[in-house]
Design a protein around this motif. Sequence first.
Motif, PDB file in Angstrom:
ATOM      1  N   SER A  55       0.603  -1.188   0.321  1.00 31.60           N
ATOM      2  CA  SER A  55       0.273  -0.128  -0.066  1.00 31.60           C
ATOM      3  C   SER A  55       0.926   0.816   0.042  1.00 31.60           C
ATOM      4  O   SER A  55       0.408   2.229  -0.692  1.00 31.60           O
ATOM      5  CB  SER A  55      -0.982  -0.461   1.530  1.00 31.60           C
ATOM      6  OG  SER A  55      -1.433  -0.804   0.977  1.00 31.60           O
ATOM      7  N   ALA A  56       2.358   1.018   0.912  1.00 36.95           N
ATOM      8  CA  ALA A  56       2.952   2.201   0.666  1.00 36.95           C
ATOM      9  C   ALA A  56       3.150   2.571  -0.522  1.00 36.95           C
ATOM     10  O   ALA A  56       3.247   3.732  -1.073  1.00 36.95           O
ATOM     11  CB  ALA A  56       4.629   2.224   1.504  1.00 36.95           C
ATOM     12  N   LEU A  57       3.854   1.967  -1.315  1.00 38.94           N
ATOM     13  CA  LEU A  57       3.641   1.383  -2.881  1.00 38.94           C
ATOM     14  C   LEU A  57       3.064   2.085  -3.831  1.00 38.94           C
ATOM     15  O   LEU A  57       3.512   3.122  -4.428  1.00 38.94           O
ATOM     16  CB  LEU A  57       4.774  -0.084  -3.319  1.00 38.94           C
ATOM     17  CG  LEU A  57       5.139   0.305  -4.654  1.00 38.94           C
ATOM     18  CD1 LEU A  57       6.260   0.922  -5.274  1.00 38.94           C
ATOM     19  CD2 LEU A  57       4.716  -0.834  -5.080  1.00 38.94           C
ATOM     20  N   ASP A  58       1.645   1.756  -3.044  1.00 40.31           N
ATOM     21  CA  ASP A  58       0.333   2.246  -3.892  1.00 40.31           C
ATOM     22  C   ASP A  58       0.482   3.638  -3.783  1.00 40.31           C
ATOM     23  O   ASP A  58       0.202   4.674  -4.751  1.00 40.31           O
ATOM     24  CB  ASP A  58      -0.136   2.022  -3.745  1.00 40.31           C
ATOM     25  CG  ASP A  58      -1.192   0.649  -3.895  1.00 40.31           C
ATOM     26  OD1 ASP A  58      -0.211   0.020  -4.867  1.00 40.31           O
ATOM     27  OD2 ASP A  58      -1.720  -0.705  -2.961  1.00 40.31           O
ATOM     28  N   LEU A  59       0.568   4.038  -2.555  1.00 47.75           N
ATOM     29  CA  LEU A  59       0.945   5.431  -2.175  1.00 47.75           C
ATOM     30  C   LEU A  59       1.751   6.010  -3.183  1.00 47.75           C
ATOM     31  O   LEU A  59       1.360   7.024  -4.250  1.00 47.75           O
ATOM     32  CB  LEU A  59       1.407   6.693  -1.579  1.00 47.75           C
ATOM     33  CG  LEU A  59       0.654   7.728  -0.888  1.00 47.75           C
ATOM     34  CD1 LEU A  59      -0.265   8.073  -0.935  1.00 47.75           C
ATOM     35  CD2 LEU A  59       0.988   7.173   1.152  1.00 47.75           C
ATOM     36  N   LEU A  60       3.008   5.835  -3.463  1.00 53.12           N
ATOM     37  CA  LEU A  60       3.907   6.359  -4.353  1.00 53.12           C
ATOM     38  C   LEU A  60       3.377   6.177  -5.989  1.00 53.12           C
ATOM     39  O   LEU A  60       3.727   6.915  -6.102  1.00 53.12           O
ATOM     40  CB  LEU A  60       5.045   5.694  -4.181  1.00 53.12           C
ATOM     41  CG  LEU A  60       5.975   5.855  -2.601  1.00 53.12           C
ATOM     42  CD1 LEU A  60       7.143   4.932  -2.586  1.00 53.12           C
ATOM     43  CD2 LEU A  60       6.438   6.886  -2.799  1.00 53.12           C
ATOM     44  N   MET A  61       3.290   5.451  -6.309  1.00 53.21           N
ATOM     45  CA  MET A  61       2.675   5.038  -7.471  1.00 53.21           C
ATOM     46  C   MET A  61       1.593   6.013  -7.904  1.00 53.21           C
ATOM     47  O   MET A  61       1.015   6.471  -9.325  1.00 53.21           O
ATOM     48  CB  MET A  61       2.307   3.691  -7.621  1.00 53.21           C
ATOM     49  CG  MET A  61       3.930   2.620  -8.130  1.00 53.21           C
ATOM     50  SD  MET A  61       3.252   0.689  -8.491  1.00 53.21           S
ATOM     51  CE  MET A  61       2.781   1.674 -10.350  1.00 53.21           C
TER      52      MET A  61
END
Length: 301
Positions: A45-51
Amino acid sequence: MSNPNRLNLSAGVFSVCVAVSLVLAKLWALSQTGSLSIAATLADSALDLLMSMGGLAAIAYAAKPADYDHAFGHSSAEDLAALGQSAFIIVSAFAILAAAGVRFMSGSSGAIENEMAGMSVMVLSIVLTVALVSYQAFVSKRTGNRVVAADSLHYIGDLIPAIGAIIALWANRQFGIGYIDNVVAVLAALIMIGGAVKIGKGAWDALMDRAADDDTVASIAGIAGNFAGVHGFHDLKTRKAGSRVFVNLHIELDGKQSLEDAHAIGAALRRKIVEAHPNADVLIHKDPIGVQPHPDDTRHH
């Protein structure tokens, strides 16, 4: 701002809001349960936020014209961001794998507590993700925006680890089978690594001016080869930068026709290619039929 741009931006904002909500909820769930499978979905989800933030920035940039210093636009920033994102994924995934490995070797499944809190958060995660994906599908169908479509595909992939985390928490609560949490965490980490490699390779290829995919090149060649007034084409070159595809193409025309007629054919062909590939930036050079390179021109086209 046109209606398609508003729709694309709304999808980008919705994506960022969902990602922020999921990161905060999963942080709380991790503090309550200590579950590695939740840690894996938190990292995702942290990656999702960045993406999502990168996607929103890309959509906003797409609505801006090229400027004096960046005549071809700013789309390569997407590829630089993607390389950073892929590195972040891989580091997070290996950290999860290391933690799971330590637990496997020690014979401990880790102390998982308050499973119901964790399961509730994961159910919320699935509901929000389904709502987001549904809206993104609606927007991408209406506008054809590839950034929105790609973001949607990434969120669809998040549903598997979320469902796995629920199964792991339920198994620990009902049967005390804690090792399933480690197994789910390992599977989620491997999925993350696979996604990171794919994202990173695509970004690297674009930064290295790799040609567009074979289907795109074949489609452009098919359009040019069958276009009225075009007697042949050569030196079809493509490269990608972010979500944009840059196309250079030489077409062969009747040299006896007027410059105005030749221009009209080239402009119509460009419109046809852009219609089939909305993110394409097309430059067409016009040659008379059978033209030969000048003997003083030692460089290839």
